[in-house]
Design a protein around this motif. Structure first.
Motif, short mmCIF file in Angstrom:
data_model
loop_
_atom_site.label_atom_id
_atom_site.label_comp_id
_atom_site.label_asym_id
_atom_site.label_seq_id
_atom_site.Cartn_x
_atom_site.Cartn_y
_atom_site.Cartn_z
N MET A 33 0.87 -1.26 0.02
CA MET A 33 0.07 -0.03 -0.05
C MET A 33 0.94 1.18 -0.04
SD MET A 33 -2.34 1.18 3.03
CE MET A 33 -4.19 1.20 2.56
N PRO A 34 0.72 2.13 -1.00
CA PRO A 34 1.61 3.66 -0.97
C PRO A 34 1.21 4.39 0.13
CG PRO A 34 -0.21 3.46 -2.54
CD PRO A 34 -0.32 2.14 -2.13
N LEU A 35 2.36 5.06 0.69
CA LEU A 35 2.04 5.97 1.68
C LEU A 35 1.17 7.13 1.07
CD1 LEU A 35 5.70 6.13 2.99
CD2 LEU A 35 3.87 5.14 4.10
N PRO A 36 0.51 7.82 2.14
CA PRO A 36 -0.25 9.01 1.92
C PRO A 36 0.59 9.98 1.18
CG PRO A 36 -0.88 8.17 3.78
CD PRO A 36 0.58 7.49 3.49
N ALA A 37 -0.03 10.92 0.38
CA ALA A 37 0.71 12.27 -0.12
C ALA A 37 0.85 13.25 0.93
CB ALA A 37 -0.18 12.37 -1.46
N LEU A 38 1.78 14.00 0.86
CA LEU A 38 2.21 15.12 1.75
C LEU A 38 2.62 16.24 1.09
CD1 LEU A 38 2.64 16.14 4.52
CD2 LEU A 38 4.84 15.12 4.58
N SER A 39 2.00 17.39 1.23
CA SER A 39 2.49 18.66 1.09
C SER A 39 2.89 19.20 2.13
CB SER A 39 1.21 19.55 0.37
OG SER A 39 1.66 20.89 0.37
N LEU A 40 4.21 19.55 2.06
CA LEU A 40 4.90 20.06 3.38
C LEU A 40 5.42 21.44 3.30
CD1 LEU A 40 6.22 19.20 6.40
CD2 LEU A 40 8.07 18.47 4.84
N SER A 41 5.21 22.14 4.38
CA SER A 41 6.08 23.56 4.47
C SER A 41 7.10 23.35 5.56
CB SER A 41 5.33 24.70 4.60
OG SER A 41 5.73 25.98 4.90
N LEU A 42 8.48 23.43 5.55
CA LEU A 42 9.20 23.24 6.54
C LEU A 42 9.91 24.83 6.74
CD1 LEU A 42 10.83 21.45 8.76
CD2 LEU A 42 12.46 20.90 6.69
N GLN A 43 9.63 25.33 8.11
CA GLN A 43 10.00 26.50 8.37
C GLN A 43 10.98 26.61 9.63
OE1 GLN A 43 6.54 28.55 9.15
NE2 GLN A 43 5.67 28.32 7.01
N PHE A 44 11.89 27.47 9.85
CA PHE A 44 13.14 27.58 10.80
C PHE A 44 12.89 29.09 11.31
CE2 PHE A 44 14.54 23.90 8.89
CZ PHE A 44 14.82 23.18 9.79
N SER A 45 12.53 29.40 12.69
CA SER A 45 12.61 30.79 13.00
C SER A 45 14.02 31.00 13.15
CB SER A 45 11.64 30.75 14.21
OG SER A 45 12.15 30.12 15.26
N GLN A 46 14.24 32.10 13.65
CA GLN A 46 15.56 32.48 14.06
C GLN A 46 16.08 31.80 15.28
OE1 GLN A 46 17.51 34.27 12.26
NE2 GLN A 46 15.94 35.31 10.90
N LEU A 47 17.05 31.05 15.15
CA LEU A 47 17.54 30.11 16.33
C LEU A 47 18.90 30.60 16.36
CD1 LEU A 47 16.47 26.54 14.96
CD2 LEU A 47 15.17 27.98 16.60
N ALA A 48 19.35 30.47 17.82
CA ALA A 48 20.79 30.88 18.23
C ALA A 48 21.76 30.05 17.42
CB ALA A 48 21.09 30.68 19.84
N ASP A 49 21.45 28.83 17.55
CA ASP A 49 22.41 27.85 16.45
C ASP A 49 21.72 26.86 15.84
OD1 ASP A 49 24.58 26.18 15.73
OD2 ASP A 49 24.73 25.10 17.78
N PRO A 50 21.26 27.11 14.65
CA PRO A 50 20.34 26.50 13.84
C PRO A 50 20.95 25.25 13.06
CG PRO A 50 21.22 28.50 12.63
CD PRO A 50 21.55 28.39 14.01
N ALA A 51 22.34 24.97 13.09
CA ALA A 51 22.99 23.99 12.10
C ALA A 51 22.48 22.59 12.70
CB ALA A 51 24.58 24.35 12.26
N PRO A 52 22.78 22.31 13.96
CA PRO A 52 22.21 20.76 14.33
C PRO A 52 20.67 20.77 14.17
CG PRO A 52 22.70 22.17 16.37
CD PRO A 52 23.01 23.14 14.97
N HIS A 53 19.88 21.71 13.96
CA HIS A 53 18.46 21.50 14.08
C HIS A 53 18.10 21.12 12.47
CE1 HIS A 53 17.91 22.18 18.34
NE2 HIS A 53 18.69 23.10 17.90
N ARG A 54 18.84 21.93 11.60
CA ARG A 54 18.76 21.79 10.14
C ARG A 54 19.19 20.57 9.65
NH1 ARG A 54 16.86 26.07 7.29
NH2 ARG A 54 16.86 28.18 8.29
N ALA A 55 20.42 20.12 10.13
CA ALA A 55 21.18 18.87 9.98
C ALA A 55 20.09 17.53 10.18
CB ALA A 55 22.26 18.65 10.52
N ALA A 56 19.46 17.54 11.33
CA ALA A 56 18.46 16.68 11.99
C ALA A 56 17.21 16.80 11.22
CB ALA A 56 18.24 16.93 13.37
N LEU A 57 16.82 17.97 10.72
CA LEU A 57 15.49 17.96 9.97
C LEU A 57 15.65 18.16 8.53
CD1 LEU A 57 14.04 20.18 12.81
CD2 LEU A 57 13.28 17.82 12.08
N ALA A 58 16.49 17.53 8.03
CA ALA A 58 16.53 17.53 6.27
C ALA A 58 15.09 17.15 5.80
CB ALA A 58 17.51 16.46 5.95
#
Length: 151
Positions: free
Chosen positions: A1-26
């Protein structure tokens, strides 16, 4: 059975150190986690916020004056799941460290958790509901190669 379709918007606010979060949330990882937790096609926004924004949202919408790990704003479940998932980066990072889990695995758990909430799952309505939701999370996470977060 195929997975459901997803339209995704991925947003990052201003973070002090965004690099680890962006890496974990590719983007492809976020899509994979959410699609595996979906039971229907969906339009979902995932927003990664700092502690100030997380606390303000939790206070304004839940009456709880602290930043929490994930907030789910669900707007529709039929015919399309429509929701916003707000994850508070500093809280998620702190919890991952305390639980001795990778940041990516903790984010995966919270994305699955929030996506289930968006579809009507609720662990605060009783012990049986909490156990059912936890079991579903464990099952989905296992399929994603993520260890049981409740051990």
């Amino acid at each position: 059975m195929p997975l459901p379709a997803l339209s995704l918007s991925l947003q990052f606010s201003q973070l002090a150190d965004p690099a680890p979060h962006r890496a974990a949330l590719a983007r492809h990882k976020v899509v994979r986690c959410i699609r595996h937790a979906l039971e229907a096609d969906a339009e979902i926004t995932v927003r990664i916020v700092d502690a100030e924004e997380g606390q303000a949202l939790n206070r304004d919408y839940r009456g709880k004056d602290y930043a929490t790990n994930v907030l789910t704003f669900d707007y529709a479940t039929e015919p399309l799941v429509m929701a916003d998932l707000v994850l508070c980066a500093p809280v998620v990072a702190r919890e991952a460290k305390e639980q001795k889990r990778s940041l990516a695995d903790h984010y995966a758990h919270l994305l699955v958790h929030g996506t289930l909430h968006a579809q009507g799952w609720d662990h605060e309505t009783g012990e049986a509901d909490a156990e059912a939701m936890e079991a579903r999370e464990i099952q989905i996470l296992a399929g994603l190669g993520v260890k049981n977060p409740y051990r």
